[in-house]
Every structure is written in structure tokens, then in C-alpha cells.
Design a protein around this motif. Structure first.
Motif, PDB file in Angstrom:
ATOM      1  N   LYS A 194      26.497  62.059  35.148  1.00 45.64           N
ATOM      2  CA  LYS A 194      27.819  62.698  35.123  1.00 45.64           C
ATOM      3  C   LYS A 194      28.907  61.761  35.641  1.00 45.64           C
ATOM      4  O   LYS A 194      30.061  61.822  35.199  1.00 45.64           O
ATOM      5  CB  LYS A 194      27.791  63.976  35.973  1.00 45.64           C
ATOM      6  CG  LYS A 194      27.033  65.118  35.316  1.00 45.64           C
ATOM      7  CD  LYS A 194      26.681  66.225  36.294  1.00 45.64           C
ATOM      8  CE  LYS A 194      27.885  66.912  36.870  1.00 45.64           C
ATOM      9  NZ  LYS A 194      27.499  68.065  37.731  1.00 45.64           N
TER      10      LYS A 194
ATOM     11  N   ASP B  85      22.023  74.303  37.846  1.00 48.64           N
ATOM     12  CA  ASP B  85      23.205  74.287  38.720  1.00 48.64           C
ATOM     13  C   ASP B  85      23.853  72.909  38.771  1.00 48.64           C
ATOM     14  O   ASP B  85      25.041  72.782  39.094  1.00 48.64           O
ATOM     15  CB  ASP B  85      22.819  74.718  40.134  1.00 48.64           C
ATOM     16  CG  ASP B  85      22.303  76.153  40.187  1.00 48.64           C
ATOM     17  OD1 ASP B  85      22.658  76.938  39.287  1.00 48.64           O
ATOM     18  OD2 ASP B  85      21.535  76.468  41.110  1.00 48.64           O
TER      19      ASP B  85
ATOM     20  N   SER C 247      26.685  70.336  34.227  1.00 47.80           N
ATOM     21  CA  SER C 247      28.008  70.801  33.821  1.00 47.80           C
ATOM     22  C   SER C 247      28.703  69.653  33.095  1.00 47.80           C
ATOM     23  O   SER C 247      28.177  68.533  33.040  1.00 47.80           O
ATOM     24  CB  SER C 247      28.831  71.228  35.056  1.00 47.80           C
ATOM     25  OG  SER C 247      28.988  70.135  35.955  1.00 47.80           O
ATOM     26  N   THR C 248      29.862  69.932  32.509  1.00 49.34           N
ATOM     27  CA  THR C 248      30.609  68.849  31.886  1.00 49.34           C
ATOM     28  C   THR C 248      30.889  67.785  32.952  1.00 49.34           C
ATOM     29  O   THR C 248      31.090  68.128  34.121  1.00 49.34           O
ATOM     30  CB  THR C 248      31.927  69.375  31.298  1.00 49.34           C
ATOM     31  OG1 THR C 248      32.630  70.081  32.323  1.00 49.34           O
ATOM     32  CG2 THR C 248      31.668  70.286  30.107  1.00 49.34           C
TER      33      THR C 248
ATOM     34  N   LEU D 229      20.691  77.619  31.781  1.00 50.57           N
ATOM     35  CA  LEU D 229      21.968  77.092  31.277  1.00 50.57           C
ATOM     36  C   LEU D 229      22.620  78.052  30.299  1.00 50.57           C
ATOM     37  O   LEU D 229      23.837  78.282  30.350  1.00 50.57           O
ATOM     38  CB  LEU D 229      21.735  75.743  30.595  1.00 50.57           C
ATOM     39  CG  LEU D 229      21.851  74.482  31.440  1.00 50.57           C
ATOM     40  CD1 LEU D 229      21.490  73.273  30.605  1.00 50.57           C
ATOM     41  CD2 LEU D 229      23.257  74.333  32.014  1.00 50.57           C
TER      42      LEU D 229
ATOM     43  N   GLN E 168      24.381  80.832  31.888  1.00 50.24           N
ATOM     44  CA  GLN E 168      25.683  80.466  32.467  1.00 50.24           C
ATOM     45  C   GLN E 168      26.801  80.484  31.430  1.00 50.24           C
ATOM     46  O   GLN E 168      27.972  80.396  31.769  1.00 50.24           O
ATOM     47  CB  GLN E 168      25.589  79.071  33.105  1.00 50.24           C
ATOM     48  CG  GLN E 168      24.692  79.022  34.334  1.00 50.24           C
ATOM     49  CD  GLN E 168      24.532  77.618  34.902  1.00 50.24           C
ATOM     50  OE1 GLN E 168      25.202  76.683  34.460  1.00 50.24           O
ATOM     51  NE2 GLN E 168      23.661  77.462  35.881  1.00 50.24           N
TER      52      GLN E 168
ATOM     53  N   ASN F 132      27.887  78.326  29.210  1.00 52.58           N
ATOM     54  CA  ASN F 132      28.777  77.165  29.123  1.00 52.58           C
ATOM     55  C   ASN F 132      28.731  76.636  27.693  1.00 52.58           C
ATOM     56  O   ASN F 132      27.854  75.868  27.329  1.00 52.58           O
ATOM     57  CB  ASN F 132      28.316  76.080  30.113  1.00 52.58           C
ATOM     58  CG  ASN F 132      29.311  74.940  30.216  1.00 52.58           C
ATOM     59  OD1 ASN F 132      30.119  74.724  29.302  1.00 52.58           O
ATOM     60  ND2 ASN F 132      29.258  74.207  31.312  1.00 52.58           N
TER      61      ASN F 132
ATOM     62  N   LYS G 288      30.441  74.561  26.202  1.00 53.75           N
ATOM     63  CA  LYS G 288      30.823  73.159  25.992  1.00 53.75           C
ATOM     64  C   LYS G 288      29.605  72.241  25.921  1.00 53.75           C
ATOM     65  O   LYS G 288      29.722  71.080  25.557  1.00 53.75           O
ATOM     66  CB  LYS G 288      31.761  72.690  27.113  1.00 53.75           C
ATOM     67  CG  LYS G 288      33.120  73.390  27.100  1.00 53.75           C
ATOM     68  CD  LYS G 288      34.005  72.855  28.205  1.00 53.75           C
ATOM     69  CE  LYS G 288      35.379  73.550  28.198  1.00 53.75           C
ATOM     70  NZ  LYS G 288      36.240  73.039  29.298  1.00 53.75           N
TER      71      LYS G 288
END
Length: 453
Positions: free
Chosen positions: A347, A378, A381-382, A401, A404, A406, A408
Motif C-alpha cells: 500500500k 482489515d 483498503s485502497t 472483504l 465490507q 468496498n 473500489k
């Protein structure tokens, strides 16, 4: 190495054959398939095999002498002049011989344990200390009750520093290894979830890792992950703490990372650079810095060592992939802690528009294995863009995931590696970076190899 025949006599009950001081032992081995020169064969008795059955094979492979369990029959056609040293238990004799040889050579001993990062830390310490000293380190994963004595017995006679990795599955194992090695310095890299199935909890894991002090010399030093609350304790020996929090003796500050290099400072004073990725490898290198300083090396020499370090394979190993992509092969092993750390590294790297995770099953997590797999989500994420999971346990990461919501991140799960590769390959270009990580049993390096250019 060269083990004096007198040491072998000391650990034996009696002996037969042509035994004299002219016998040269350059290798100690337990596998009769290995080719050696001037070897001492130690036949180990296991649950499904008995090494004594292979004495003639060992002789053909270069054995010049052998230990032998008292009471076991020798082959009738074995050369009567071949030296046989009788012992009560060949495994115990292996351990006793290693301890005597270690005392004879008398190097500084550094013991390394921890849930994750043992091998990387060992490699980093060796890289730093070999700038100045004659070093010897654990090869591969020879870190158990058989591997550690064999590592010691492979040590050159002129070794000045021995860096010994200590692994475990159950309580008592680290204590046993530490008492053989009697380290001057002991290092606990971290407390994760590996072997939680056998040890019950992270507190149990911490207790097991702390057994490394059982053989620590009276004037020895314990070096620990200072950011880990479970290692917050006091003892009668000196403790050095390494980490990111401001109470550490070796505090990591001012971290910067690219896909090619990591730089950081210690206590806001000295800058170091690594050709390795990940905040966890920065911490591992800090243990090497602490050891180097203890043994009198200056910062410049330590930096030379860090810059030269090449980690044992499949540990955040960076390779060029097809179509100019970047592949990070971290498939040697995994726990939730190390998987999350690797994801954070991906990331943080700049200049990639596709950050792709290939994540698989993690083993030996016990009754909480589903919760621990799901906890990895957790950390995702982006700017992560794609997540591929493989295996029956790995799918829990994808499920968490998806819950959640998300949208994206593109998420998919697979049972078969070929299907995963088929869907992954079209994504690879010069703007793509791929992390591959799972437990050793998943053998995800087979995916990595097919992605290399």
C-alpha cells in the motif's frame, strides 16, 4: 570444520575398530544419501526409520566413523576396522557433541527466535557482522533439535560469531535449544500467531519464545521487539528494545520507501538504507544494528553490511514480472501478522496504479483460524486494487472483504492455481505490483514463477 576425534571419544561409552588420533572428521551427517568427505555418520532413530540400517550406505558416501546405539547389532559384513563409537542414544550424543564442539571453538553466540522474521533477521545479522568477523549461520531452516546441533557441528574452527536460529512448535523446545547454544545475545523478533494451535494463545507463544533466556549467559543481553506489550517485562539481565515507539533503545524514525530501497533513521541520529521492502524488515535490520553496536561496529560498517544483505529466498523477494510488472514473492510462510505487514508495504509503495494481492491459506491457527483469516481484510483498503485468494481458508479473507462492501477493490476467490493465473496475467503491465503470500504448504511460489519475465 574439523571435529577432534577426542571429542567423539568423550561422548561415547566405548568404541571398536581402528580408532586413533589420525582420524580426521570434516563433516557430521545423519543422511546416508549425502556425499561427504571424512564424515562422522550419526544414525538417528525416528518413528518410521532407523538410521542404523543405512551404515553401509553411509560408508560408501564417505563416512570414516560412526556413532552406534549400544545394544544394536552391527552388520556382520561391516569392516572390523571401521571405527564405531557406542552411545546410549545417538540423538542425545549428537547434541552432546555439538555442545562440546561449541565450547571448544568458543565463538560469540547469537540466538534468534520469534514468530516471524527469524531467518531474515539471521541473514541481516550475518551480513552486518561478516564485514568484520568470521561468521557462521543456520542454513535454511535447520533450527530444531536436530538442525541446530548439525549447524553447530558444521561451524569452521576459526568461527568468531555463530548466528543460530531457533524454531519451535511446542513449549520447552526453545529452552532446550538455548541450553545447547548458551547464547551471549538472544533476540525475539516478534510475537505473532504461528503455532497458536499448539500453544493456545499469543500469551502462550510469548511464554514459549521467552524460553530463549533459559540458556542465556549471566552477562548476556536480550534484544526484543519493544513495540510488543507481551514482551514488556523485567529480568535480571540487560534488555535492549527495538521498534517504532519512543521508549525503545533503538527507535526507528523517518522511514521512506520505494520499490527499490528503504531508508530510515535510528533515534533521529543515524540514517540507514536497505535494499529490502517492508516496515517489518526495517525492524529486523534494527536487531542487526543493535548486535553490531554491541560488538563494536560503527554505523558506516553496519551500513555496508545492511546494503550487502540478500535474504533467503521467497521473503519479500522482488522480481521483474511479465510485461514490466513487479512481483513480490513472500510465499515462504505466513501468519496474519506477517500477511498484514506485507500488505501495508504494498500500500505504501508509490508509482503503481495496480496493486494486486494473491493471498492463500494460513495453517496452524487453531480454533480461531476463520477469525484470524478474516482479520486480514482489515489491512486491505485502497490503494489496493485487486485481491485474489486461493484455498479453502483463504476464501475467508475474500468473504470478509466483500462484507465490507468496498467496491473500489476487485475481489475473487479460486480453488485452483491455474484458474487464478489465467485471470491474473492480463492485469500485468509496468504499472502493476503483485504480492504473493500464504503458508509454506500452499507452495504459491509455483504461481510466482509463472509470472516472472
Amino acid at each position: 570444520m574439523s571435529v577432534n576425534i577426542e571429542l567423539v571419544k568423550e561422548i561415547s561409552l566405548n568404541y571398536r575398530g581402528m580408532v586413533n588420533e589420525t582420524i580426521v572428521i570434516d563433516h557430521v551427517f545423519i543422511d546416508s544419501r549425502n556425499e561427504v568427505v571424512n564424515g562422522l555418520f550419526i544414525p538417528i532413530v525416528g518413528e518410521r526409520f532407523d538410521g542404523h540400517s543405512f551404515i553401509k550406505d553411509a560408508l560408501k558416501k564417505g563416512a570414516v566413523a560412526s556413532l552406534w546405539e549400544e545394544g544394536k547389532s552391527l552388520p556382520e559384513d561391516l569392516d572390523k576396522n571401521f571405527p564405531i563409537f557406542y552411545v546410549k542414544d545417538t540423538l542425545k550424543a549428537l547434541e552432546d557433541l555439538a555442545k562440546k564442539y561449541l565450547q571448544l571453538v568458543a565463538p560469540k553466540v547469537i540466538g534468534v527466535t520469534g514468530s516471524n522474521g527469524k531467518t531474515s533477521t539471521k541473514d541481516l545479522i550475518d551480513a552486518v557482522l561478516s564485514t568484520t568477523f568470521k561468521t557462521h549461520k543456520t542454513a535454511g531452516n535447520y533450527n530444531n533439535h536436530i538442525g541446530l546441533p548439525l549447524t553447530i557441528l558444521a561451524m569452521p574452527n576459526d568461527c568468531e560469531v555463530a548466528i543460530l536460529e531457533m524454531g519451535m512448535n511446542h513449549f520447552g523446545e526453545i529452552s532446550f535449544l538455548s541450553k545447547i547454544a548458551e547464547p551471549n545475545l538472544a533476540i525475539i523478533t516478534n510475537i505473532g500467531e504461528s503455532h497458536i494451535e499448539q500453544l493456545g494463545s499469543r500469551e502462550g507463544i510469548s511464554k514459549a519464545k521467552l524460553e530463549i533466556v533459559d540458556g542465556l549467559r549471566k552477562d548476556g543481553i536480550l534484544i526484543i521487539d519493544g513495540d510488543e506489550p507481551l514482551l514488556n517485562f523485567t529480568q535480571n539481565f540487560k534488555i535492549l528494545k527495538c521498534g517504532y515507539d519512543d521508549h525503545n533503545d533503538f527507535q526507528i524514525t523517518n522511514v521512506g520507501q520505494t520499490a527499490d530501497e528503504t531508508n530510515f533513521m535510528i533515534n533521529d541520529k543515524h540514517t540507514f538504507k536497505l535494499r529490502l521492502l517492508g516496515k517489518h524488515n526495517i525492524k529486523n535490520s534494527t536487531y542487526a544494528i543493535a548486535v553490531g553496536k554491541y560488538l563494536g561496529l560503527n554505523e558506516h560498517t553496519i551500513q555496508i553490511g545492511l546494503a550487502s544483505c540478500v535474504l533467503t529466498g521467497m521473503r519479500m523477494e522482488k522480481k521483474q514480472g511479465v510485461n514490466g510488472s513487479t512481483i513480490i514473492n513472500d510465499a515462504y510462510n505466513s501468519s496474519p501478522t506477517s500477511m498484514k505487514a506485507a500488505i501495508e508495504t504494498i500500500k505504501q509503495l508509490e508509482n503503481f496504479n495496480k496493486r494486486i494481492l494473491v493471498l492463500g491459506d494460513m495453517y496452524e491457527l487453531g480454533k480461531d483460524e476463520e477469525m484470524l483469516h478474516r482479520s486480514v481484510a482489515d489491512a486491505i483498503s485502497t490503494p489496493i486494487t485487486h485481491v485474489f485468494t486461493i484455498g479453502e481458508l483463504g476464501k475467508w479473507i475474500a468473504e470478509a472483504l466483500l462484507e465490507q462492501n468496498n467496491d473500489k477493490i476487485e475481489i475473487s476467490s479460486y480453488k485452483h492455481k491455474d484458474e487464478l493465473k489465467e485471470n491474473l496475467l492480463p492485469l500485468l503491465d509496468h504499472g502493476s505490483i503483485v504480492l504473493i503470500k500464504a503458508s509454506r504448504g500452499m507452495k504459491l511460489e509455483t504461481i510466482a514463477k509463472d509470472l516472472y519475465s
